[in-house]
Design an enzyme around this catalytic site. Structure first.
Site, PDB file in Angstrom:
ATOM      1  N   ASP A 101       0.805  -1.230   0.000  1.00 51.24           N
ATOM      2  CA  ASP A 101       0.000   0.000   0.000  1.00 51.24           C
ATOM      3  C   ASP A 101       0.834   1.275   0.000  1.00 51.24           C
ATOM      4  OD1 ASP A 101      -2.546  -0.975  -0.372  1.00 51.24           O
ATOM      5  OD2 ASP A 101      -2.734  -1.536   1.746  1.00 51.24           O
ATOM      6  N   ASP A 161      -7.416  -3.713  -4.904  1.00 49.18           N
ATOM      7  CA  ASP A 161      -7.075  -2.419  -4.303  1.00 49.18           C
ATOM      8  C   ASP A 161      -5.751  -1.866  -4.842  1.00 49.18           C
ATOM      9  OD1 ASP A 161      -8.462  -4.350  -2.800  1.00 49.18           O
ATOM     10  OD2 ASP A 161      -8.288  -3.229  -0.940  1.00 49.18           O
ATOM     11  N   GLY A 219      -9.997 -16.916  -7.650  1.00 49.31           N
ATOM     12  CA  GLY A 219     -10.395 -15.668  -7.024  1.00 49.31           C
ATOM     13  C   GLY A 219     -11.033 -15.942  -5.669  1.00 49.31           C
ATOM     14  N   THR A 221     -12.338 -13.907  -1.846  1.00 48.29           N
ATOM     15  CA  THR A 221     -12.536 -12.618  -1.180  1.00 48.29           C
ATOM     16  C   THR A 221     -11.874 -12.600   0.189  1.00 48.29           C
ATOM     17  OG1 THR A 221     -14.154 -10.868  -0.856  1.00 48.29           O
ATOM     18  CG2 THR A 221     -14.687 -12.993   0.147  1.00 48.29           C
ATOM     19  N   ARG A 233     -16.581  -1.885  -2.243  1.00 45.33           N
ATOM     20  CA  ARG A 233     -15.373  -1.063  -2.315  1.00 45.33           C
ATOM     21  C   ARG A 233     -14.354  -1.652  -3.296  1.00 45.33           C
ATOM     22  NH1 ARG A 233     -14.565  -0.399   2.565  1.00 45.33           N
ATOM     23  NH2 ARG A 233     -12.593  -1.349   3.100  1.00 45.33           N
ATOM     24  N   TRP A 237     -12.595   0.331  -6.218  1.00 51.60           N
ATOM     25  CA  TRP A 237     -11.150   0.416  -6.529  1.00 51.60           C
ATOM     26  C   TRP A 237     -10.925   0.087  -8.001  1.00 51.60           C
ATOM     27  CZ3 TRP A 237      -9.688   3.328  -2.994  1.00 51.60           C
ATOM     28  CH2 TRP A 237      -9.685   3.048  -1.632  1.00 51.60           C
TER      29      TRP A 237
HETATM   30  N1  GLY Z   1      -7.476  -1.348   0.771  1.00 53.17           N
HETATM   31  C1  GLY Z   1      -8.150  -1.929   1.867  1.00 53.17           C
HETATM   32  C2  GLY Z   1      -9.579  -1.627   1.896  1.00 53.17           C
HETATM   33  O1  GLY Z   1     -10.144  -1.062   0.957  1.00 53.17           O
HETATM   34  O2  GLY Z   1     -10.198  -1.941   2.897  1.00 53.17           O
END
Ligand code: GLY
Length: 388
Positions: A101, A161, A219, A221, A233, A237
Site C-alpha cells: 500500500d 485495491d 479468485g 474474497t 469497495r 477500486w
Molecule cells: N485497501 C483496503 C480496503 O479497501 O479496505
C-alpha cells in the site's frame, strides 16, 4: 435500476456549502491531528489519534493538502509538511511498510507535497516508497504481491485495491525518467484486469497464483460477502484504478474495463444511491452501507471525465455531480460537534459466513471515505492536478 437523470446535479451553491462544512471540520480538529495521525476509522463517528502506521494515514495528510488547496490557509500546509517528515522517516526506517500500500500512503502525502511545493524530501520519500513497491513484483504470475512477507508462497496473490498503488509508479517514471517503475505497473495492471474482472463485469477482491509456476489459480474474497460476490469497495477500486491507468497509459483495455466495472457498480446502486457494503444485498436491506465506495467511484468518474474528450467525458462529469448530491445529503458531516470526520456510513470490514475479516468500522467514518469525498468536492470545483 437507478434513473440517473432523475437525480439533481450538485449545483454551485450546494458545492460551496459542502466544501465550507468539510473545511470547518478539518479546521476545528487540526491541532489534535498535526503531530498525531488519525486511526483508520472512527468509533461513534469520532477518530482517535494514531501513530503513522497501517495503510490509511496518507489519506489524512491528503485531506490537509486538499484543505490547503481549497482555502489557501497555510495552517493546513504547515501541518501537512510536518506529516510528510513523518512519512520520510517511516519509509527510511521501514515502519509498517511490508505490504503493497505504498501508493495509498505516499501519493496523497508526499507526491502531493512535491507537486504543490516542490519539496525534495517529499519526492525522495515517495521514490523510496515506489522502490519498496516494485520490490514486491513477482515474476511467477507477473504481479505485485499484496500482503505478507515478500515472496511468501502462502501469500502469492494480488488484490484489486492495488490498482490505486500503481499511480505512484507511473509518477516515479515521470519524475525520474526511469522506465522500470512504469513497466512493472503495466505488467501488474495487465495481470490484474485479466483475472479480477468476471464476465458480468463484477470483480474478485483477490486472486491467487501458483508460486512455483505462476499459473492463475482462483479468485477469493477477504472483505466481500463471499468469493463470487461483488464487494462494493473492491468494485470501486476497480473503477477508479482503471480510470487512473487510462490517464497514464491511454490503453483502450483500461478504458473498456473502466466502463464495464462502472456500469456494474451504477446498475447495482439502491434507489437512495448509497451502496450496501456488498452488492449481494439488494434494496432494501438491513445490511450496512459503504459510503466510501461511492466517493471513490465519483472520483473515478471525474478522473475519466478529464481524460475522455467530448460528450462521453461531459456525461461522466454530469453523472458524477448527480451522485454527489445524495452522498452529501445522506452522509456528509454538517456539524463538527457531531463528528470529527467528513463522511458517515462507511464500512471498513463486515464479517460474513464466508469472508476472512472481522467486523471493523461498521457504519462509521473511515479515512479514505473522508479523503475521496473531499477530493470529489475539489474535482467538482474545477480543474485539479491529481495527487495520484
Ligand atoms: N485497501 C483496503 C480496503 O479497501 O479496505
Amino acid at each position: 435500476m437507478l434513473d440517473m437523470q432523475s437525480l439533481p446535479v450538485m449545483g454551485k451553491e450546494n458545492l460551496k456549502k459542502a466544501i465550507d462544512e468539510a473545511i470547518a471540520v478539518n479546521r476545528r480538529y487540526l491541532p489534535e491531528f498535526t503531530d498525531d495521525f488519525r486511526y483508520s476509522h472512527s468509533e461513534g463517528n469520532f477518530y482517535a489519534q494514531s501513530e503513522n502506521v497501517e495503510w490509511t494515514t496518507g489519506f489524512w495528510t491528503g485531506e490537509l493538502w486538499l484543505s490547503y488547496e481549497l482555502t489557501g490557509d497555510e495552517a493546513f500546509k504547515d501541518a501537512a509538511m510536518r506529516q510528510v517528515m513523518s512519512f520520510d522517516r517511516r519509509i527510511r526506517e521501514r515502519i509498517d511498510v511490508e505490504h503493497h500500500d505504498m501508493g495509498f500512503l505516499y501519493s496523497p502525502s508526499c507526491v502531493a507535497a512535491y507537486k504543490l511545493t516542490g519539496d525534495e524530501t517529499a519526492r525522495n520519500a515517495a521514490l523510496l516508497a515506489a522502490d519498496n513497491l516494485i520490490s514486491r513484483f513477482q515474476e511467477k504470475g507477473q504481479f505485485i504481491q499484496a500482503w505478507g512477507k515478500n515472496g511468501d508462497p502462502a501469500e502469492h496473490r494480488l488484490i484489486i485495491d492495488c490498482l490505486l498503488n500503481l499511480p505512484l509508479l507511473f509518477w516515479a517514471t515521470e519524475t525520474t525518467g526511469d522506465e522500470k517503475y512504469r513497466k512493472i505497473a503495466e505488467k501488474h495492471f495487465n495481470t490484474a484486469i485479466k483475472y479480477v474482472l468476471r464476465p458480468d463485469s463484477s470483480t474478485y477482491h483477490t486472486y491467487y497464483f501458483d508460486p512455483e509456476t505462476g499459473e492463475a489459480l482462483r479468485g477469493v474474497t477477504a472483505q466481500g460477502n463471499r468469493n463470487g460476490s461483488a464487494w462494493a469497495r473492491g468494485q470501486a477500486w476497480g473503477v477508479y484504478g482503471t480510470a487512473l491507468a487510462y490517464r497514464y497509459t491511454k490503453s483502450e483495455k483500461a478504458l473498456d474495463v473502466f466502463h464495464r466495472s462502472l456500469s456494474f457498480f451504477l446498475s447495482h446502486l439502491p434507489a437512495d444511491v448509497i451502496p450496501y457494503w456488498d452488492f449481494d444485498f439488494d434494496n432494501p436491506s438491513d445490511e450496512p452501507r459503504d459510503s466510501s465506495a461511492l466517493a471513490i467511484v465519483i472520483c473515478g468518474m471525474l478522473e475519466a471525465a478529464d481524460d475522455i474528450a467530448g460528450e462521453e467525458g461531459e456525461k461522466l462529469r454530469d453523472q458524477a455531480s448527480r451522485l454527489m448530491l445524495p452522498l452529501y445529503a445522506a452522509c456528509a458531516v454538517k456539524d463538527p460537534d457531531t463528528s470529527n470526520g467528513l463522511l458517515l456510513h462507511g464500512t471498513y470490514a463486515r464479517k460474513s459466513e464466508w469472508n476472512t475479516c472481522r467486523n471493523r468500522g461498521v457504519d462509521e467514518c473511515n479515512l479514505w471515505g473522508d479523503y475521496y469525498y473531499l477530493e470529489a468536492l475539489r474535482r467538482l470545483q474545477g480543474k485539479w492536478e491529481p495527487y495520484w
